[in-house]
Design a protein around this motif. Structure first.
Motif, PDB file in Angstrom:
ATOM      1  N   ALA A  16       0.879  -1.166  -0.035  1.00  0.00           N
ATOM      2  CA  ALA A  16       0.021  -0.010  -0.020  1.00  0.00           C
ATOM      3  C   ALA A  16       0.984   1.295   0.107  1.00  0.00           C
ATOM      4  N   SER A  17       1.899   1.106   0.725  1.00  0.00           N
ATOM      5  CA  SER A  17       2.655   2.474   0.705  1.00  0.00           C
ATOM      6  C   SER A  17       4.001   2.543  -0.388  1.00  0.00           C
ATOM      7  N   THR A  18       3.992   1.535  -1.137  1.00  0.00           N
ATOM      8  CA  THR A  18       5.103   1.463  -1.957  1.00  0.00           C
ATOM      9  C   THR A  18       4.620   1.821  -3.561  1.00  0.00           C
ATOM     10  N   LEU A  19       3.574   1.310  -3.876  1.00  0.00           N
ATOM     11  CA  LEU A  19       2.830   1.299  -5.100  1.00  0.00           C
ATOM     12  C   LEU A  19       2.882   2.861  -5.572  1.00  0.00           C
ATOM     13  N   PRO A  20       3.261   3.233  -6.778  1.00  0.00           N
ATOM     14  CA  PRO A  20       3.013   4.561  -7.446  1.00  0.00           C
ATOM     15  C   PRO A  20       1.514   4.843  -7.566  1.00  0.00           C
ATOM     16  N   VAL A  21       1.190   6.199  -7.391  1.00  0.00           N
ATOM     17  CA  VAL A  21      -0.153   6.402  -7.698  1.00  0.00           C
ATOM     18  C   VAL A  21      -0.437   6.782  -8.925  1.00  0.00           C
ATOM     19  N   CYS A  22      -1.455   6.284  -9.412  1.00  0.00           N
ATOM     20  CA  CYS A  22      -1.903   6.695 -11.164  1.00  0.00           C
ATOM     21  C   CYS A  22      -2.137   7.980 -11.234  1.00  0.00           C
ATOM     22  N   VAL A  74      -4.006   9.531 -13.320  1.00  0.00           N
ATOM     23  CA  VAL A  74      -5.275   9.678 -13.918  1.00  0.00           C
ATOM     24  C   VAL A  74      -6.400   9.256 -12.996  1.00  0.00           C
ATOM     25  N   ARG A  75      -6.126   8.091 -12.315  1.00  0.00           N
ATOM     26  CA  ARG A  75      -7.259   7.650 -11.154  1.00  0.00           C
ATOM     27  C   ARG A  75      -6.939   7.958  -9.967  1.00  0.00           C
ATOM     28  N   LYS A  76      -5.712   8.663  -9.555  1.00  0.00           N
ATOM     29  CA  LYS A  76      -5.248   9.000  -8.151  1.00  0.00           C
ATOM     30  C   LYS A  76      -5.238   7.724  -7.230  1.00  0.00           C
ATOM     31  N   VAL A  77      -4.992   6.423  -7.683  1.00  0.00           N
ATOM     32  CA  VAL A  77      -5.097   5.445  -6.731  1.00  0.00           C
ATOM     33  C   VAL A  77      -3.994   4.755  -7.094  1.00  0.00           C
ATOM     34  N   ALA A  78      -3.428   3.812  -6.223  1.00  0.00           N
ATOM     35  CA  ALA A  78      -2.352   3.094  -6.350  1.00  0.00           C
ATOM     36  C   ALA A  78      -2.997   1.651  -6.125  1.00  0.00           C
ATOM     37  N   TYR A  79      -2.803   0.720  -7.188  1.00  0.00           N
ATOM     38  CA  TYR A  79      -4.192  -0.428  -6.947  1.00  0.00           C
ATOM     39  C   TYR A  79      -3.492  -1.471  -7.909  1.00  0.00           C
ATOM     40  N   SER A  80      -3.448  -2.667  -7.143  1.00  0.00           N
ATOM     41  CA  SER A  80      -3.136  -3.946  -7.846  1.00  0.00           C
ATOM     42  C   SER A  80      -3.707  -5.291  -7.021  1.00  0.00           C
ATOM     43  N   THR A  81      -4.494  -5.881  -7.685  1.00  0.00           N
ATOM     44  CA  THR A  81      -5.119  -7.003  -7.037  1.00  0.00           C
ATOM     45  C   THR A  81      -3.962  -8.004  -7.001  1.00  0.00           C
ATOM     46  N   PHE A  82      -4.392  -9.360  -6.149  1.00  0.00           N
ATOM     47  CA  PHE A  82      -3.328 -10.354  -6.326  1.00  0.00           C
ATOM     48  C   PHE A  82      -3.876 -11.530  -5.565  1.00  0.00           C
TER      49      PHE A  82
END
Length: 390
Positions: A78-84, A86-94
Protein backbone atom coordinates in the motif's frame (compact mmCIF):
# COMPACT_ATOMS: atom_id res chain seq x y z
CA UNK A 1 8.14 -33.93 3.98
CA UNK A 2 6.62 -36.52 1.65
CA UNK A 3 7.02 -37.74 -1.95
CA UNK A 4 4.64 -35.18 -3.40
CA UNK A 5 5.91 -32.74 -6.01
CA UNK A 6 4.56 -29.22 -6.57
CA UNK A 7 4.40 -28.25 -10.25
CA UNK A 8 3.49 -24.79 -11.59
CA UNK A 9 2.63 -23.32 -14.97
CA UNK A 10 1.24 -19.99 -16.15
CA UNK A 11 0.35 -18.26 -19.41
CA UNK A 12 -0.58 -14.62 -20.01
CA UNK A 13 -2.38 -12.95 -22.89
CA UNK A 14 -2.00 -9.21 -23.50
CA UNK A 15 -4.95 -6.90 -24.00
CA UNK A 16 -5.45 -6.29 -27.73
CA UNK A 17 -3.12 -3.53 -28.92
CA UNK A 18 -0.85 -3.62 -25.86
CA UNK A 19 2.80 -4.69 -26.00
CA UNK A 20 3.12 -5.12 -22.22
CA UNK A 21 0.94 -7.29 -20.00
CA UNK A 22 -0.66 -5.72 -16.94
CA UNK A 23 -0.56 -9.08 -15.11
CA UNK A 24 2.51 -10.64 -13.55
CA UNK A 25 3.26 -14.05 -12.01
CA UNK A 26 6.18 -14.40 -9.59
CA UNK A 27 7.46 -17.70 -8.16
CA UNK A 28 9.70 -18.87 -5.36
CA UNK A 29 10.39 -22.52 -4.58
CA UNK A 30 8.24 -25.38 -5.80
CA UNK A 31 9.13 -28.97 -6.55
CA UNK A 32 9.90 -30.50 -3.16
CA UNK A 33 10.48 -27.09 -1.57
CA UNK A 34 7.94 -24.66 -0.10
CA UNK A 35 6.16 -22.84 -2.93
CA UNK A 36 5.12 -19.21 -3.12
CA UNK A 37 3.19 -18.14 -6.23
CA UNK A 38 1.89 -14.60 -6.63
CA UNK A 39 -0.41 -13.50 -9.46
CA UNK A 40 -0.83 -9.70 -9.53
CA UNK A 41 -3.14 -7.69 -11.79
CA UNK A 42 -2.26 -3.99 -12.09
CA UNK A 43 -4.90 -1.29 -12.46
CA UNK A 44 -5.75 -0.63 -16.12
CA UNK A 45 -3.44 -1.93 -18.84
CA UNK A 46 -0.15 -1.19 -20.57
CA UNK A 47 2.96 0.26 -18.94
CA UNK A 48 1.30 1.51 -15.74
CA UNK A 49 -0.43 -1.77 -15.06
CA UNK A 50 2.77 -3.67 -15.82
CA UNK A 51 4.72 -1.58 -13.28
CA UNK A 52 2.04 -2.01 -10.61
CA UNK A 53 1.76 -5.77 -11.07
CA UNK A 54 5.53 -6.28 -11.28
CA UNK A 55 6.16 -4.38 -8.04
CA UNK A 56 3.27 -6.12 -6.28
CA UNK A 57 4.23 -9.64 -7.32
CA UNK A 58 7.95 -9.26 -6.57
CA UNK A 59 7.45 -7.57 -3.20
CA UNK A 60 4.79 -10.02 -2.04
CA UNK A 61 6.66 -13.09 -3.26
CA UNK A 62 9.89 -12.02 -1.57
CA UNK A 63 8.24 -11.06 1.73
CA UNK A 64 5.77 -13.96 1.97
CA UNK A 65 8.39 -16.59 1.09
CA UNK A 66 10.64 -14.97 3.69
CA UNK A 67 8.06 -15.51 6.40
CA UNK A 68 7.04 -11.85 6.85
CA UNK A 69 3.55 -11.47 8.41
CA UNK A 70 0.75 -10.76 5.93
CA UNK A 71 -0.17 -7.47 7.64
CA UNK A 72 3.32 -6.10 7.03
CA UNK A 73 3.32 -7.36 3.43
CA UNK A 74 0.03 -5.68 2.53
CA UNK A 75 1.05 -2.47 4.33
CA UNK A 76 4.31 -2.40 2.37
CA UNK A 77 2.41 -2.81 -0.93
CA UNK A 78 0.00 0.00 0.00
CA UNK A 79 2.83 2.40 0.78
CA UNK A 80 5.11 1.38 -2.13
CA UNK A 81 2.95 1.36 -5.25
CA UNK A 82 3.10 4.55 -7.34
CA UNK A 83 -0.16 6.52 -7.54
CA UNK A 84 -1.86 6.59 -10.97
CA UNK A 85 -1.92 10.22 -12.21
CA UNK A 86 -5.32 9.67 -13.87
CA UNK A 87 -7.23 7.62 -11.30
CA UNK A 88 -5.35 9.02 -8.26
CA UNK A 89 -5.05 5.52 -6.75
CA UNK A 90 -2.32 2.90 -6.43
CA UNK A 91 -3.99 -0.41 -7.07
CA UNK A 92 -3.08 -3.99 -7.89
CA UNK A 93 -5.14 -7.06 -7.08
CA UNK A 94 -3.32 -10.24 -6.14
CA UNK A 95 -3.60 -13.95 -5.43
CA UNK A 96 -1.01 -15.77 -3.32
CA UNK A 97 -0.74 -19.56 -3.24
CA UNK A 98 1.58 -21.07 -0.63
CA UNK A 99 2.36 -24.78 -0.30
CA UNK A 100 4.22 -25.56 2.92
CA UNK A 101 6.13 -28.79 3.63
CA UNK A 102 4.24 -30.40 0.72
CA UNK A 103 1.38 -30.77 3.21
CA UNK A 104 -0.56 -27.53 3.64
CA UNK A 105 -2.01 -24.99 1.22
CA UNK A 106 -2.51 -21.36 2.13
CA UNK A 107 -4.37 -19.10 -0.31
CA UNK A 108 -4.47 -15.32 0.15
CA UNK A 109 -6.68 -13.34 -2.23
CA UNK A 110 -7.48 -9.69 -2.84
CA UNK A 111 -10.01 -8.71 -5.54
CA UNK A 112 -8.92 -11.35 -8.09
CA UNK A 113 -11.42 -14.04 -9.12
CA UNK A 114 -11.49 -16.71 -6.40
CA UNK A 115 -8.95 -19.48 -6.98
CA UNK A 116 -10.50 -22.72 -8.25
CA UNK A 117 -9.32 -25.90 -6.54
CA UNK A 118 -9.97 -29.29 -8.17
CA UNK A 119 -9.74 -32.37 -5.98
CA UNK A 120 -10.07 -35.71 -7.74
CA UNK A 121 -11.28 -33.74 -10.74
CA UNK A 122 -14.16 -32.06 -8.91
CA UNK A 123 -14.43 -28.52 -7.51
CA UNK A 124 -13.32 -28.47 -3.88
CA UNK A 125 -15.11 -25.94 -1.69
CA UNK A 126 -12.19 -24.92 0.49
CA UNK A 127 -12.71 -22.87 3.69
CA UNK A 128 -12.37 -19.08 3.49
CA UNK A 129 -12.23 -16.34 6.11
CA UNK A 130 -11.99 -12.57 5.56
CA UNK A 131 -10.18 -9.80 7.35
CA UNK A 132 -9.39 -6.16 6.61
CA UNK A 133 -5.72 -5.13 6.35
CA UNK A 134 -4.75 -1.53 5.47
CA UNK A 135 -8.27 -0.94 4.21
CA UNK A 136 -8.23 -4.01 1.94
CA UNK A 137 -10.56 -6.99 2.43
CA UNK A 138 -8.40 -10.09 2.22
CA UNK A 139 -9.65 -13.66 1.82
CA UNK A 140 -7.55 -16.33 3.51
CA UNK A 141 -7.73 -20.12 3.30
CA UNK A 142 -5.67 -22.89 4.88
CA UNK A 143 -6.20 -26.62 4.32
CA UNK A 144 -4.25 -29.89 3.80
CA UNK A 145 -3.32 -30.76 0.22
CA UNK A 146 -3.83 -34.12 -1.47
CA UNK A 147 -2.25 -35.90 -4.44
CA UNK A 148 -3.58 -34.58 -7.79
CA UNK A 149 -5.00 -31.35 -6.30
CA UNK A 150 -5.06 -28.58 -8.92
CA UNK A 151 -5.14 -24.88 -8.01
CA UNK A 152 -6.26 -22.47 -10.77
CA UNK A 153 -5.64 -18.75 -10.13
CA UNK A 154 -6.60 -16.12 -12.70
CA UNK A 155 -6.83 -12.41 -13.35
CA UNK A 156 -10.24 -10.87 -14.03
CA UNK A 157 -9.54 -10.90 -17.77
CA UNK A 158 -10.57 -14.57 -17.69
CA UNK A 159 -14.01 -13.71 -16.29
CA UNK A 160 -14.47 -10.85 -18.79
CA UNK A 161 -13.94 -13.17 -21.78
CA UNK A 162 -17.01 -13.08 -24.00
CA UNK A 163 -18.56 -9.91 -22.56
CA UNK A 164 -20.72 -8.21 -25.20
CA UNK A 165 -19.84 -10.84 -27.78
CA UNK A 166 -20.53 -14.50 -27.05
CA UNK A 167 -21.89 -14.00 -23.53
CA UNK A 168 -23.87 -11.23 -21.83
CA UNK A 169 -21.90 -11.28 -18.60
CA UNK A 170 -18.65 -12.92 -19.61
CA UNK A 171 -17.20 -16.29 -18.65
CA UNK A 172 -18.06 -16.61 -14.95
CA UNK A 173 -15.86 -18.33 -12.39
CA UNK A 174 -18.39 -21.17 -12.16
CA UNK A 175 -18.27 -21.62 -15.94
CA UNK A 176 -14.47 -21.68 -15.85
CA UNK A 177 -14.61 -24.28 -13.07
CA UNK A 178 -17.00 -26.42 -15.14
CA UNK A 179 -14.67 -26.13 -18.14
CA UNK A 180 -11.67 -27.14 -16.01
CA UNK A 181 -13.55 -30.17 -14.65
CA UNK A 182 -14.69 -31.23 -18.12
CA UNK A 183 -11.09 -31.16 -19.39
CA UNK A 184 -9.45 -32.59 -16.28
CA UNK A 185 -7.07 -35.53 -16.52
CA UNK A 186 -4.73 -36.47 -13.65
CA UNK A 187 -1.76 -36.45 -16.05
CA UNK A 188 -2.40 -32.93 -17.39
CA UNK A 189 0.54 -30.70 -16.45
CA UNK A 190 0.05 -27.32 -14.78
CA UNK A 191 1.16 -25.53 -17.96
CA UNK A 192 -1.18 -27.63 -20.10
CA UNK A 193 -4.15 -26.79 -17.87
CA UNK A 194 -3.29 -23.09 -17.95
CA UNK A 195 -3.05 -23.27 -21.75
CA UNK A 196 -6.45 -24.93 -22.09
CA UNK A 197 -8.15 -22.13 -20.18
CA UNK A 198 -6.21 -19.33 -21.91
CA UNK A 199 -7.06 -20.79 -25.33
CA UNK A 200 -10.75 -20.79 -24.44
CA UNK A 201 -10.49 -17.20 -23.19
CA UNK A 202 -8.89 -16.21 -26.49
CA UNK A 203 -11.71 -17.93 -28.39
CA UNK A 204 -14.37 -16.15 -26.32
CA UNK A 205 -12.61 -12.82 -26.95
CA UNK A 206 -12.70 -13.56 -30.66
CA UNK A 207 -8.92 -13.35 -30.85
CA UNK A 208 -8.91 -9.72 -29.63
CA UNK A 209 -8.64 -9.81 -25.82
CA UNK A 210 -10.45 -6.93 -24.12
CA UNK A 211 -8.24 -7.20 -21.05
CA UNK A 212 -4.94 -8.68 -19.92
CA UNK A 213 -5.64 -12.30 -19.06
CA UNK A 214 -3.47 -14.63 -16.98
CA UNK A 215 -3.99 -18.15 -15.67
CA UNK A 216 -1.55 -19.65 -13.15
CA UNK A 217 -1.88 -23.28 -12.14
CA UNK A 218 -0.37 -25.26 -9.26
CA UNK A 219 -0.55 -29.04 -9.46
CA UNK A 220 0.20 -31.55 -6.69
CA UNK A 221 1.65 -34.71 -8.19
CA UNK A 222 3.92 -37.66 -7.47
CA UNK A 223 7.58 -37.76 -8.43
CA UNK A 224 8.61 -39.24 -11.78
CA UNK A 225 12.33 -39.60 -12.62
CA UNK A 226 13.53 -39.67 -16.23
CA UNK A 227 17.02 -40.85 -17.25
CA UNK A 228 18.52 -39.85 -20.60
CA UNK A 229 21.83 -41.11 -21.97
CA UNK A 230 23.50 -39.50 -24.97
CA UNK A 231 26.91 -40.21 -26.44
CA UNK A 232 29.37 -43.00 -25.61
CA UNK A 233 32.01 -42.43 -22.90
CA UNK A 234 35.29 -40.77 -23.79
CA UNK A 235 37.08 -44.04 -22.90
CA UNK A 236 35.56 -47.29 -24.12
CA UNK A 237 36.46 -49.07 -20.90
CA UNK A 238 33.87 -46.88 -19.14
CA UNK A 239 30.96 -48.26 -21.21
CA UNK A 240 29.88 -50.80 -18.60
CA UNK A 241 30.22 -48.37 -15.69
CA UNK A 242 28.09 -45.81 -17.50
CA UNK A 243 25.44 -48.40 -18.37
CA UNK A 244 25.39 -49.80 -14.81
CA UNK A 245 24.67 -46.34 -13.43
CA UNK A 246 22.10 -45.51 -16.14
CA UNK A 247 20.09 -48.72 -15.79
CA UNK A 248 20.49 -48.70 -12.01
CA UNK A 249 18.32 -45.57 -11.77
CA UNK A 250 14.58 -45.78 -11.30
CA UNK A 251 12.30 -44.21 -13.88
CA UNK A 252 11.93 -43.82 -17.65
CA UNK A 253 14.95 -44.70 -19.79
CA UNK A 254 15.70 -42.67 -22.95
CA UNK A 255 18.66 -43.45 -25.24
CA UNK A 256 19.77 -40.81 -27.78
CA UNK A 257 22.25 -41.36 -30.61
CA UNK A 258 23.24 -44.19 -32.91
CA UNK A 259 26.58 -44.97 -31.27
CA UNK A 260 24.97 -44.77 -27.83
CA UNK A 261 22.28 -47.20 -28.96
CA UNK A 262 25.00 -49.66 -29.99
CA UNK A 263 26.57 -49.41 -26.53
CA UNK A 264 23.17 -50.05 -24.91
CA UNK A 265 22.43 -52.92 -27.31
CA UNK A 266 25.68 -54.68 -26.40
CA UNK A 267 25.11 -54.10 -22.68
CA UNK A 268 21.55 -55.50 -22.72
CA UNK A 269 22.24 -58.17 -25.31
CA UNK A 270 19.24 -56.95 -27.29
CA UNK A 271 19.13 -55.99 -30.99
CA UNK A 272 18.29 -52.51 -32.26
CA UNK A 273 15.05 -52.62 -34.22
CA UNK A 274 15.21 -49.77 -36.70
CA UNK A 275 12.26 -47.92 -38.20
CA UNK A 276 11.84 -45.88 -41.37
CA UNK A 277 8.68 -44.09 -40.20
CA UNK A 278 9.24 -40.34 -40.50
CA UNK A 279 6.47 -38.81 -38.34
CA UNK A 280 8.25 -35.45 -38.81
CA UNK A 281 10.46 -34.97 -41.90
CA UNK A 282 12.89 -32.86 -39.81
CA UNK A 283 13.38 -35.50 -37.12
CA UNK A 284 15.08 -38.89 -37.76
CA UNK A 285 12.89 -41.93 -36.97
CA UNK A 286 13.00 -43.67 -33.61
CA UNK A 287 14.31 -47.20 -33.00
CA UNK A 288 13.50 -49.82 -30.39
CA UNK A 289 15.60 -51.77 -27.91
CA UNK A 290 13.98 -54.15 -25.44
CA UNK A 291 14.51 -52.76 -21.94
CA UNK A 292 14.55 -49.12 -23.12
CA UNK A 293 11.47 -46.90 -23.08
CA UNK A 294 12.53 -44.66 -25.99
CA UNK A 295 15.44 -44.81 -28.46
CA UNK A 296 16.11 -41.85 -30.78
CA UNK A 297 18.75 -40.22 -32.94
CA UNK A 298 21.02 -37.81 -31.08
CA UNK A 299 21.94 -34.23 -31.87
CA UNK A 300 19.30 -33.37 -34.48
CA UNK A 301 16.51 -34.76 -32.31
CA UNK A 302 17.74 -33.08 -29.13
CA UNK A 303 18.21 -29.75 -30.90
CA UNK A 304 14.50 -29.92 -31.78
CA UNK A 305 13.69 -30.73 -28.14
CA UNK A 306 15.66 -27.65 -27.08
CA UNK A 307 13.63 -25.50 -29.48
CA UNK A 308 10.45 -26.85 -27.91
CA UNK A 309 11.83 -26.27 -24.40
CA UNK A 310 12.68 -22.62 -25.07
CA UNK A 311 9.22 -22.07 -26.53
CA UNK A 312 7.58 -23.89 -23.59
CA UNK A 313 9.19 -21.43 -21.19
CA UNK A 314 7.72 -18.56 -23.21
CA UNK A 315 4.13 -18.95 -24.44
CA UNK A 316 4.20 -22.62 -25.51
CA UNK A 317 3.08 -21.75 -29.04
CA UNK A 318 4.70 -24.93 -30.37
CA UNK A 319 2.99 -27.15 -27.79
CA UNK A 320 0.29 -28.34 -30.21
CA UNK A 321 3.07 -29.94 -32.28
CA UNK A 322 5.01 -31.85 -29.63
CA UNK A 323 1.99 -32.68 -27.47
CA UNK A 324 0.41 -34.84 -30.18
CA UNK A 325 3.09 -35.96 -32.66
CA UNK A 326 4.94 -39.28 -32.44
CA UNK A 327 8.43 -38.34 -33.65
CA UNK A 328 11.40 -38.73 -31.32
CA UNK A 329 11.65 -35.05 -30.38
CA UNK A 330 7.97 -34.82 -29.48
CA UNK A 331 8.09 -38.00 -27.41
CA UNK A 332 11.14 -36.75 -25.50
CA UNK A 333 9.51 -33.33 -25.00
CA UNK A 334 6.37 -34.86 -23.52
CA UNK A 335 8.39 -37.03 -21.17
CA UNK A 336 10.69 -34.21 -20.01
CA UNK A 337 8.22 -31.31 -19.90
CA UNK A 338 4.99 -33.03 -18.87
CA UNK A 339 5.95 -36.17 -16.95
CA UNK A 340 9.37 -35.68 -15.40
CA UNK A 341 10.05 -34.22 -11.99
CA UNK A 342 13.69 -35.37 -11.78
CA UNK A 343 15.90 -35.61 -14.89
CA UNK A 344 19.25 -37.43 -14.88
CA UNK A 345 21.48 -36.85 -17.91
CA UNK A 346 24.29 -39.34 -18.63
CA UNK A 347 26.55 -37.63 -21.16
CA UNK A 348 29.40 -39.36 -22.96
CA UNK A 349 32.34 -37.13 -23.90
CA UNK A 350 33.41 -39.09 -26.98
CA UNK A 351 33.61 -36.77 -30.00
CA UNK A 352 31.47 -37.71 -32.98
CA UNK A 353 32.76 -36.13 -36.23
CA UNK A 354 29.18 -35.93 -37.52
CA UNK A 355 28.42 -33.33 -34.84
CA UNK A 356 30.80 -30.87 -36.42
CA UNK A 357 28.34 -30.26 -39.28
CA UNK A 358 28.74 -26.55 -40.21
CA UNK A 359 25.04 -26.40 -41.16
CA UNK A 360 24.04 -26.84 -37.51
CA UNK A 361 23.93 -23.74 -35.27
CA UNK A 362 27.16 -23.39 -33.31
CA UNK A 363 25.47 -24.06 -29.97
CA UNK A 364 24.31 -27.40 -31.33
CA UNK A 365 27.69 -28.30 -32.84
CA UNK A 366 28.96 -29.54 -29.50
CA UNK A 367 26.90 -32.18 -27.72
CA UNK A 368 27.76 -30.94 -24.25
CA UNK A 369 26.56 -27.41 -25.02
CA UNK A 370 23.27 -28.79 -26.30
CA UNK A 371 22.67 -30.82 -23.15
CA UNK A 372 23.69 -27.92 -20.91
CA UNK A 373 21.20 -25.61 -22.62
CA UNK A 374 18.43 -28.21 -22.34
CA UNK A 375 19.28 -28.81 -18.69
CA UNK A 376 19.05 -25.06 -18.00
CA UNK A 377 15.59 -24.94 -19.58
CA UNK A 378 14.41 -27.89 -17.49
CA UNK A 379 15.67 -26.22 -14.31
CA UNK A 380 13.63 -23.14 -15.21
CA UNK A 381 10.61 -25.45 -15.55
CA UNK A 382 11.19 -26.46 -11.92
CA UNK A 383 12.74 -29.87 -12.59
CA UNK A 384 15.55 -31.35 -10.50
CA UNK A 385 18.35 -31.91 -13.00
CA UNK A 386 21.60 -33.83 -12.58
CA UNK A 387 24.38 -34.07 -15.18
CA UNK A 388 26.90 -36.90 -15.15
CA UNK A 389 29.78 -36.97 -17.66
CA UNK A 390 31.80 -39.96 -18.78
Amino acid sequence: MNDLWIETGSISMNKHGETLCGDKVELAGGGDEDLTLVLADGLGSGVKANILSTLTSKILCTMISGGIPLEECVSTIASTLPVCSVRKVAYSTFTIIRILDNKTARIIQFDNPATIVLRKGEVFDYPRVTRVISGKTIWESTFPIELDDVFIAMSDGAEYAGVGDLMNFGWTRDSIADYAMANYLPENSAKFTAGLIIDECDRLYGGSPGDDTTVAVVRVRGRHPVNLVVGPPEHKEDDVRMMNLFFGKEGTKIVCGGTTSNVVSRYLGQPIIASLDYHDPDVPPISRIKGVDLTTEGVITLSKVLTYAEDFLDQAKLAPAWSTQKDGASLIARELFENATDVNFFVGRAINPAHQNPNLPITFGIKQQLITSLADCLKKMGKHVRLSYF
